[in-house]
Enzyme design. Structure first.
Site, PDB file in Angstrom:
ATOM      1  CE  LYS A 265      -3.182   2.500   3.077  1.00  0.00           C
ATOM      2  NZ  LYS A 265      -3.844   2.452   4.406  1.00  0.00           N
ATOM      3  CG  ASP A 270      -5.808   8.050   4.554  1.00  0.00           C
ATOM      4  OD1 ASP A 270      -6.669   8.632   3.869  1.00  0.00           O
ATOM      5  OD2 ASP A 270      -6.049   7.066   5.269  1.00  0.00           O
ATOM      6  CE  LYS A 277      -6.739   8.669   7.889  1.00  0.00           C
ATOM      7  NZ  LYS A 277      -7.188   7.442   8.587  1.00  0.00           N
ATOM      8  CG  ASP A 288      -2.073   5.186   5.137  1.00  0.00           C
ATOM      9  OD1 ASP A 288      -1.936   4.129   5.793  1.00  0.00           O
ATOM     10  OD2 ASP A 288      -3.157   5.554   4.666  1.00  0.00           O
ATOM     11  CG  ASP A 347     -10.140   7.099   6.815  1.00  0.00           C
ATOM     12  OD1 ASP A 347      -9.076   7.207   6.163  1.00  0.00           O
ATOM     13  OD2 ASP A 347     -10.176   7.106   8.060  1.00  0.00           O
ATOM     14  CD  GLU A 349      -6.990   5.156   2.456  1.00  0.00           C
ATOM     15  OE1 GLU A 349      -5.854   4.835   2.849  1.00  0.00           O
ATOM     16  OE2 GLU A 349      -7.931   5.366   3.239  1.00  0.00           O
ATOM     17  NE  ARG A 351     -10.693  -1.641   3.554  1.00  0.00           N
ATOM     18  CZ  ARG A 351     -11.234  -1.869   4.753  1.00  0.00           C
ATOM     19  NH1 ARG A 351     -12.347  -2.583   4.848  1.00  0.00           N
ATOM     20  NH2 ARG A 351     -10.677  -1.395   5.852  1.00  0.00           N
TER      21      ARG A 351
END
EC number: 3.4.11.1
Length: 500
Positions: A265, A270, A277, A288, A347, A349, A351
């Site tokens: 990933k 993010d 968030k 991230d 959020d 995202e 996956r």
């Protein structure tokens, strides 16, 4: 070409050397001590005896006892030592409980205590050279970032010399150094702020790092991603002015019989997107992309170690931002390969970009596939800050988790319960990106990704949400901020597969 084609700064680290005799210029010697039944004991064998006479060893013990030194694991005591040099003693606990991780952590603690020393030697390699080199190499890492440098703030490089007596020591030392350098690359990438590391710059930096070691790389830009149907990567990345990328890296040694795909990933920042968030601690979301950094570092290590296994790494990169072009809750996207997904939360995202990359990697029909991601807060709730959750096909999942524990990167096998099958389904698409339940969030994310893994592929999904970025205090060989997990686990998995 991105103007940010190189990392703006790298962390500093001790210079490690392997020598057959003690250097002429030495500021201190690091030794290890055990807890005995009634007193402390010097730990070591040939190398300890090579440097210190019996009388000198007795004198060192007397000095340590005089200052009340303890040999509990990771304790540090300094004494005048002998006419050879002052002594720094690091505790290892009880001798019968010594293992590689204890040695790594003690070595890392010793490395962090070397401020003010330019040249030191150590006898700790006598107890396990690979573990000691790993501990010193990782423990000495310091990241100052982009602070204005002054004479006082300049980090002076410390040289740590390991004394060698074994015929295989050089090979062990070199391999440990390569793995350390790979972990440090991952740390440097994760520590780099998003102002300097974003999909375009990251793809170029990563490609350049891989190319240094003869690896083949391919970068897909936003137009190519659209042409080939990478709906997950595009959905997440199109909300930002910094458009997404997908980097592929290949290591194809001659006569390799097995193949593995690595997927990481790469969310360079993010915000959560439209499902934004809270502001508190959002700055930590520079981390991230930790999964992609570990995948890059792993394939570079495979090439440098000349591992006999075909490795393909896939790094989907995007910045998750809210804007007029951002994807929304309620949208339905089409992943690479045709599976559709209803978006309930922007959020969730990670996956989405992983799903595209996993489906893409599966087209090569690798024997094995591992993906790594700072994926869910549920991992932190279930396993805490230091233990990764591993899901996937049972045997390979268990093997990866076991390997993680063996190398000192704590990991635990987690299930993909059958009741999640219905929970990840959507009434308007094939899948939904989150379930309607607050339970089993880590496993639900793994169950979503499972849909994109090709048939007959042994698969492991590693959720590193906590372990990838240390927001607490430094410990052992682990610094604050980026840790470099799970690079050492993945390199060992590749080594084991290449040798089996």
């Amino acid at each position: 070409m991105s103007k940010d084609a190189t990392l703006p700064v790298r962390g500093t680290v001790a210079e490690l050397k392997l020598e057959k005799k003690l250097p002429k210029k030495i500021d201190a010697i690091i030794v290890a001590i055990f807890e005995g039944e009634d007193s402390i004991e010097l730990a070591g064998g040939e190398i300890l005896d090579f440097i210190f006479s019996t009388e000198q060893q007795a004198d060192i013990l007397t000095q340590l006892e005089a200052v009340g030194a303890k040999a509990t694991a990771n304790s540090i005591t300094r004494v005048p030592g002998t006419d050879v040099a002052p002594v720094i003693a690091v505790g290892l606990g009880k001798a019968d409980l010594l293992d590689d991780e204890t040695l790594r952590r003690a070595s890392g603690t010793a490395a962090r205590s070397l401020g003010g020393f330019e040249n030191v030697a150590t006898t700790i390699g006598d107890l396990g050279l690979a573990a000691a080199v790993t501990g010193f190499g990782l423990g000495s890492y310091s990241y100052a970032g982009l602070r204005k440098e002054t004479e006082e703030s300049k980090d002076k490089t410390t040289t740590v010399t390991f004394i060698s007596t074994g015929k295989d020591d050089k090979d062990v030392f070199v391999e440990a150094q390569i793995i350390v350098e790979s972990v440090l690359l991952a740390r440097d990438l994760v520590n780099t702020p998003s102002s300097h590391l974003y999909p375009e710059s990251y793809s170029v930096i990563a490609s350049n790092e891989a190319s240094k070691h003869g690896l083949q790389t391919t970068i897909l830009d936003e137009k190519q991603l659209a042409d080939q149907g990478f709906g997950g990567i595009l959905a997440v990345g199109n909300g930002s002015s910094r458009k997404p990328r997908l980097l592929r890296i290949d290591w194809k040694p001659r006569k390799a019989k097995k193949s593995i795909a690595l997927v990481g990933k790469g969310i360079t920042f993010d915000t959560g997107g439209i499902s934004i968030k809270p502001g508190a601690s959002m700055e930590n979301m520079i981390s991230d992309m930790g999964g992609s950094a570990s995948v890059l570092a792993t394939i570079i290590a495979a090439a440098r170690l000349n591992l006999s296994i075909n490795v393909s790494a896939f790094l989907p990169m995007a910045e998750n931002m809210p804007s007029g072009d951002a994807f929304r809750p309620g949208d339905v996207i089409t992943h690479f390969g045709g599976i559709t997904s209803e978006i309930l939360n922007t959020d969730a995202e990670g996956r989405l970009i992983l799903a595209d990359a996993i489906a893409y990697a599966s087209e090569d029909k690798p024997d094995y596939l591992i993906d790594a991601a700072t994926l869910t807060g549920a991992q932190l709730v279930a396993l805490g800050l230091r233990t990764s959750g591993v899901m996937g096909t049972d045997e390979f999942r268990d093997s990866v988790a076991k390997t993680g524990r063996e190398v000192g990167e704590q990991a635990w096998a987690m299930p993909l319960p059958e009741e999640l099958d219905e929970q990840v389904k959507s009434p308007v698409a094939d899948l939904r990106n989150v379930t309607n339940s607050r339970f089993a969030g880590m496993s639900a994310a793994g169950r979503y990704l499972q849909e994109f893994v090709g048939a007959d592929i042994e698969w492991a999904h590693v959720d590193i949400a906590g372990p990838a970025y240390n927001t607490a205090g430094e410990f052992g060989y682990t610094p604050k901020r980026a840790t470099g997990q799970p690079v050492r686990t993945f390199v060992q998995v590749l080594k084991d597969l290449s040798e089996s």
